[in-house]
Scaffold this active site. Sequence first.
Site, mmCIF file in Angstrom:
data_model
loop_
_atom_site.group_PDB
_atom_site.id
_atom_site.type_symbol
_atom_site.label_atom_id
_atom_site.label_comp_id
_atom_site.label_asym_id
_atom_site.label_seq_id
_atom_site.Cartn_x
_atom_site.Cartn_y
_atom_site.Cartn_z
ATOM 1 N N CYS A 1 0.835 -1.203 0.000
ATOM 2 C CA CYS A 1 0.000 0.000 0.000
ATOM 3 C C CYS A 1 0.875 1.260 0.000
ATOM 4 O O CYS A 1 1.478 1.570 -1.020
ATOM 5 C CB CYS A 1 -0.983 -0.038 1.165
ATOM 6 S SG CYS A 1 -2.376 1.120 0.980
ATOM 7 N N HIS B 1 -3.539 -5.309 0.110
ATOM 8 C CA HIS B 1 -3.047 -5.745 1.419
ATOM 9 C C HIS B 1 -3.014 -7.277 1.483
ATOM 10 O O HIS B 1 -4.003 -7.903 1.872
ATOM 11 C CB HIS B 1 -3.949 -5.202 2.533
ATOM 12 C CG HIS B 1 -3.762 -3.747 2.804
ATOM 13 N ND1 HIS B 1 -2.934 -3.283 3.802
ATOM 14 C CD2 HIS B 1 -4.284 -2.657 2.195
ATOM 15 C CE1 HIS B 1 -2.961 -1.956 3.804
ATOM 16 N NE2 HIS B 1 -3.768 -1.551 2.838
ATOM 17 N N GLU C 1 -1.721 -9.170 3.584
ATOM 18 C CA GLU C 1 -1.823 -9.689 4.955
ATOM 19 C C GLU C 1 -3.256 -10.063 5.326
ATOM 20 O O GLU C 1 -3.473 -10.896 6.217
ATOM 21 C CB GLU C 1 -1.262 -8.677 5.963
ATOM 22 C CG GLU C 1 -2.082 -7.424 6.183
ATOM 23 C CD GLU C 1 -1.781 -6.299 5.224
ATOM 24 O OE1 GLU C 1 -2.126 -5.143 5.536
ATOM 25 O OE2 GLU C 1 -1.207 -6.568 4.139
#
Length: 211
Positions: free
Chosen positions: A45, A179, A181
Amino acid sequence: ESAWSKLKSADGIIVPGGFGNRGFNGKCLAAEYCRKNKKPYLGICLGFQAMVVEYSRNVLGWEDANSAEFDENSAHPVVIFMPEIDKETMGGNMRLGARNTKFTHKHDDGSMSIAQILYGGLDVVSERHRHRYEVNPEKVDEIHNAGLKFVGRDESGERMEVAELPRSEHPFYVGCQYHPEFKSRPLTPSPPFYGLVLAATGQLKGHVEKA
C-alpha cells in the site's frame, strides 16, 4: 543511526501501509537503500507508493516527485487521489474489499514476473484493498519504461496493483497496492510474504527453478 543500523542488518524489509506524511520520507529512504543494495523488499500500500516516489525521484530525476497526499503542488504527482473517492465525506470512502489483479506484463527479457510466479503462474488473482490514493495513470508509462515494471494492474488496466524490478537486477524488489496480509494464514502464507521470506533466506532462486 540506530534505525539505519537495524535496517542494514535485516535480511529483508517490509514497508507497510499507513496514513499521513509522518515517516514517509523514511519509507522512501528505506526503499532506496534496498533497491541500491539489493536487499529483499516488500512494499504494501503506502510502501508500494514509496517505491514509486523513490524511483521517480532518483532514477527518472524528478526531484520533487511525491504523492498528492503530501504535496499537492508537486510538478510530478506520481501518486494521486482516486477520482471516484469523495474527499469531503469521512468514513467509508475508500476503495475497499476484494478486487482482481491481472498480471499483464512480462519483463523486457521475456521472463515472468516474480509476483506472478509466486502466485503459481495465475493470470488473475483476487486480493483485498484499503486505500484512497493510487499511482497516477498519466505517469505510468514513463515509470514503467524507466525500469520499475507495473506487472499487475486492475481489470481496466488503468489502476496499478503490482510493481517490481526484474530478477536480473534485484533478488526481490516487489510492491503491491493491495493488502496481502488480509488473506495470509500461518500454514498458507500470502505469496508476497512467502516470496520475501524465501528471498531473505536465500531460497527464492531454488523455488523459482522448481516452479
